[in-house]
Design an enzyme around this catalytic site. Structure first.
Site, PDB file in Angstrom:
ATOM      1  N   GLY A 276     -12.136  -9.541  -4.824  1.00 21.49           N
ATOM      2  CA  GLY A 276     -10.834  -8.936  -4.533  1.00 21.49           C
ATOM      3  C   GLY A 276     -10.135  -9.659  -3.403  1.00 21.49           C
ATOM      4  O   GLY A 276     -10.729  -9.912  -2.351  1.00 21.49           O
ATOM      5  N   ALA A 277      -8.867 -10.005  -3.611  1.00 15.94           N
ATOM      6  CA  ALA A 277      -8.096 -10.710  -2.579  1.00 15.94           C
ATOM      7  C   ALA A 277      -6.781  -9.989  -2.318  1.00 15.94           C
ATOM      8  O   ALA A 277      -5.737 -10.609  -2.164  1.00 15.94           O
ATOM      9  CB  ALA A 277      -7.829 -12.156  -3.010  1.00 15.94           C
ATOM     10  N   GLY A 278      -6.850  -8.650  -2.242  1.00 13.60           N
ATOM     11  CA  GLY A 278      -5.664  -7.844  -1.976  1.00 13.60           C
ATOM     12  C   GLY A 278      -5.584  -7.452  -0.517  1.00 13.60           C
ATOM     13  O   GLY A 278      -5.806  -8.269   0.374  1.00 13.60           O
TER      14      GLY A 278
ATOM     15  N   CYS B 244       1.029  21.504 -22.260  1.00 11.68           N
ATOM     16  CA  CYS B 244       1.897  22.682 -22.258  1.00 11.68           C
ATOM     17  C   CYS B 244       2.471  22.946 -20.871  1.00 11.68           C
ATOM     18  O   CYS B 244       3.597  23.434 -20.726  1.00 11.68           O
ATOM     19  CB  CYS B 244       1.142  23.898 -22.772  1.00 11.68           C
ATOM     20  SG  CYS B 244      -0.349  24.305 -21.848  1.00 11.68           S
TER      21      CYS B 244
ATOM     22  N   CYS C  56     -26.868   3.804  -4.752  1.00  8.85           N
ATOM     23  CA  CYS C  56     -25.957   2.823  -5.334  1.00  8.85           C
ATOM     24  C   CYS C  56     -24.585   3.485  -5.488  1.00  8.85           C
ATOM     25  O   CYS C  56     -24.434   4.693  -5.243  1.00  8.85           O
ATOM     26  CB  CYS C  56     -26.481   2.298  -6.665  1.00  8.85           C
ATOM     27  SG  CYS C  56     -26.245   3.416  -8.074  1.00  8.85           S
TER      28      CYS C  56
ATOM     29  N   ASN D  30       4.073  -6.869   2.533  1.00  4.92           N
ATOM     30  CA  ASN D  30       4.146  -6.123   3.790  1.00  4.92           C
ATOM     31  C   ASN D  30       2.780  -5.898   4.418  1.00  4.92           C
ATOM     32  O   ASN D  30       2.686  -5.386   5.531  1.00  4.92           O
ATOM     33  CB  ASN D  30       4.841  -4.778   3.567  1.00  4.92           C
ATOM     34  CG  ASN D  30       3.996  -3.808   2.759  1.00  4.92           C
ATOM     35  OD1 ASN D  30       3.167  -4.220   1.959  1.00  4.92           O
ATOM     36  ND2 ASN D  30       4.231  -2.521   2.958  1.00  4.92           N
ATOM     37  N   ARG D  31       1.698  -6.248   3.725  1.00  3.04           N
ATOM     38  CA  ARG D  31       0.379  -5.988   4.287  1.00  3.04           C
ATOM     39  C   ARG D  31      -0.652  -7.066   3.961  1.00  3.04           C
ATOM     40  O   ARG D  31      -1.676  -7.138   4.622  1.00  3.04           O
ATOM     41  CB  ARG D  31      -0.145  -4.628   3.794  1.00  3.04           C
ATOM     42  CG  ARG D  31      -0.327  -4.574   2.289  1.00  3.04           C
ATOM     43  CD  ARG D  31      -0.578  -3.156   1.789  1.00  3.04           C
ATOM     44  NE  ARG D  31      -0.765  -3.112   0.339  1.00  3.04           N
ATOM     45  CZ  ARG D  31       0.214  -3.102  -0.544  1.00  3.04           C
ATOM     46  NH1 ARG D  31       1.464  -3.151  -0.129  1.00  3.04           N
ATOM     47  NH2 ARG D  31      -0.049  -3.041  -1.834  1.00  3.04           N
TER      48      ARG D  31
END
EC number: 2.3.2.-
Length: 584
Positions: free
Chosen positions: A25-27, A174, A159, A59-60
């Site tokens: 992950g590279a976020g 509904c 885990c 922005n982050r």
């Protein structure tokens, strides 16, 4: 005397320069983590991410700039991190970690794996790959101001899947169509309306009231109309999209109030509820001069009713033009980062909230709920990324027993701590992933459950397998599902009962990519609730007891702060859905 290299012992510093680590992950967390790793002294890093850079990331996710929009996150993160330490050896993969190329042997070449993911399926997969390869995994997550880091080691700790996670909250159709009582109901309805008008129509996302809401009295006029609409008579049911095209996507008619008038005929429905109030477009336009101008940031403004009418009109016209440009048969996909689509949902949802006497919401609030996201905060990502590295240093120092699950709170807890470390939990004996012989019991109807549903809904979606092979333990070793393409496709449309599977049958499901085997006991039943395909026996996370407060000294993952809804890899620490996987 201890010899130091910077702030680290020389032995540890030397270890960092030679060990190989994997960042998944590279976020938001991944960018901060990659920067921290190279500045700490890690030299051999591999990073993988399937995503590309979007404007909303800037922005982050500070390794990215506007010029990088549209490019691979992993590749740009690598290039930016190398500017901090040009001597580092970083390999970037623009790919999914669930690709079969990244098998157990791939994972075994690392001393440490660090997760910075944004979805449960990928996190489940990495958990299993690290268990199979017997490699320590550092799991992490953020949810607004809240965050968590924990260490997972085969045979020593829980885990990721040891504790059941609550499923994503859904709402009965509904309720969405007939009796919305919360803003989220109106937001979901607005997203359904978007797809009905501009996207891929889905019968399960119908926005009109239920004509078969039999528990309420319906007037003869509306009942006759509803019955006639189902027949091949003078009144023929057409799709919402076709109807909208016939009106030229007229916003006034798109917000027609026939549905609300129809709901008002359900007399018993409003005996204990406040009845909805239909809107009149012309009347609203005439009274628009009395609306008070709003101030503040655009995304945080709550407009008046006529303001949302105008926003609705503008967004419909823009989306209609986009649809026409795409040509005949085209469809639009809803995206929270697409301004016209977001304007449409914001306006439609707020007008429905007003009709049902709810307080309207800002565009920012609607986006948070419609996108199923918790707004990301850069400083939270930075703190969590720092904690990941600190736990990694403990592991590489051979001090696994000193590793902790660490919670970042929004406010100080009773002991006036923002960061709360807790002892790691041992593996669960009943875990269907890391137990010595994983086994589950699944309740289903063998006469109604098809083989394809077993493969996709149960094995892949529910139990996180990627490429399952299934054989029936019938003494013959009958192959029910094969991961080899085309080998068992003829079985897909058949029911489990067609293969002699009945109450008490046992299935062995293998995923060779994950080096994972699961035994499934079949419990036949004909008493499942409506729209429920199967149940995992003995697992009811939504009914689990709430976590206890103020037990930092014991083996607990709570943080003593009842105001927080801390994310956790264990259900015991969760109070708001799946907050532990709100990676951004």
């Amino acid at each position: 005397m201890v010899q130091l290299v910077g702030s680290l012992r020389k032995e540890l510093a030397d270890s960092l320069s030679t060990c190989k680590v994997l960042v998944v992950g590279a976020g938001g967390i991944g960018c901060e983590l990659l920067k921290n790793l190279v500045l700490t002294g890690f030299k051999n890093i591999e990073v993988i991410d399937l995503d590309t850079i979007d404007v909303s990331n800037l922005n982050r996710q500070f390794l990215f700039q506007k010029k990088h929009v549209g490019k691979s996150k992993a590749q740009v993160a690598k290039e930016s991190a190398l500017q901090f330490c040009p001597s580092a050896n970083i390999t970037a993969y623009h790919d999914s970690i669930m690709n079969p190329d990244y098998n157990v042997e791939f994972f075994r070449k690392f001393m440490l794996v660090m997760n910075a993911l944004d979805n449960r399926a990928a996190r489940n997969h990495v958990n299993r790959m690290c268990l199979a390869a017997d490699i320590p995994l550092i799991e992490s997550g953020t949810a607004g101001y809240l965050g968590q880091v924990t260490v997972i080691k085969k045979g020593m700790t829980e885990c990721y899947e040891c504790q059941p996670k609550p499923t994503q909250k859904t709402f009965p159709g509904c309720t969405i169509r007939n009796t919305p009582s919360e803003p989220i109901h109106c937001i979901v309805w607005a997203k359904y309306l978007f797809n009905q008008l501009f996207g891929e129509e889905d019968a399960d996302q119908e926005v009109s009231p239920d004509t078969n809401y039999i528990c309420f009295t319906i007037s003869d006029e509306f009942s006759a109309r509803a019955t006639a609409s189902e027949k091949d008579g003078d009144i023929k049911r057409i799709s919402t999209k076709e109807w909208a095209r016939s009106t030229g996507y007229d916003p006034c008619q798109t917000l027609q109030q026939d549905d609300i008038m129809y709901l008002l005929t359900m007399d018993k429905l409003w005996k204990k509820r406040k009845a909805p109030t239909p809107l009149d477009w012309q009347q609203l336009e005439n009274s628009s001069m009395s609306e008070t101008p709003v101030s503040g940031l655009k995304d945080q403004q709550v407009l008046g009713v006529w303001g949302y009418c105008q926003l609705f009109q503008h967004s419909v016209e823009t989306l209609r033009s986009q649809l026409q440009e795409k040509g005949e048969g085209a469809e639009l996909a809803w995206d929270k980062d697409d301004p016209p689509a977001m304007d449409f949902v914001t306006a439609a949802a707020n007008l429905r909230m007003h009709i049902f006497s709810m307080n309207m919401k800002s565009r920012f609030d609607v986006k948070s709920m419609a996108g199923n996201i918790i707004p990301a905060i850069a400083t939270t990502n930075a703190v969590i990324a720092g904690l990941i590295v600190l736990e990694g240093l403990k592991i590489l120092s051979g001090e696994l027993e000193s590793c902790r699950t660490i919670f970042l709170n929004k406010c100080p807890n009773l002991r006036k701590k923002l960061l709360v470390p807790c002892i790691l939990d041992p593996p669960s004996a009943n875990c269907y992933v890391c137990a010595s012989k994983p086994e589950v019991t699944v309740k289903l109807n063998v006469h109604k459950t098809m083989v394809l549903s077993l493969q996709d809904r149960i094995l892949k979606e529910r139990f996180g397998m990627v490429a399952p092979d299934v054989q029936i333990e019938d003494g013959k070793g009958t192959i029910l599902i094969s991961s080899e393409e085309g080998e068992t496709e003829a079985n897909n449309s058949k029911f489990l009962a067609d293969f002699g599977i009945r109450n008490g049958s046992r299935l062995q499901a293998d995923d060779f990519l994950q080096d994972y085997t699961l035994l499934i006991n079949v419990l036949h039943t004909e008493e499942l609730e409506r729209d429920v395909e199967f149940e995992v026996v003995g697992e009811a996370p939504d009914k689990a007891p709430p976590p206890q407060n103020n037990q930092e000294e014991v083996n607990s993952i709570t943080n003593g702060n009842k105001d927080s809804a801390q994310p956790s890899t264990s259900y015991k620490g969760q109070q708001e859905g799946d907050s532990c996987i709100s990676f951004l």
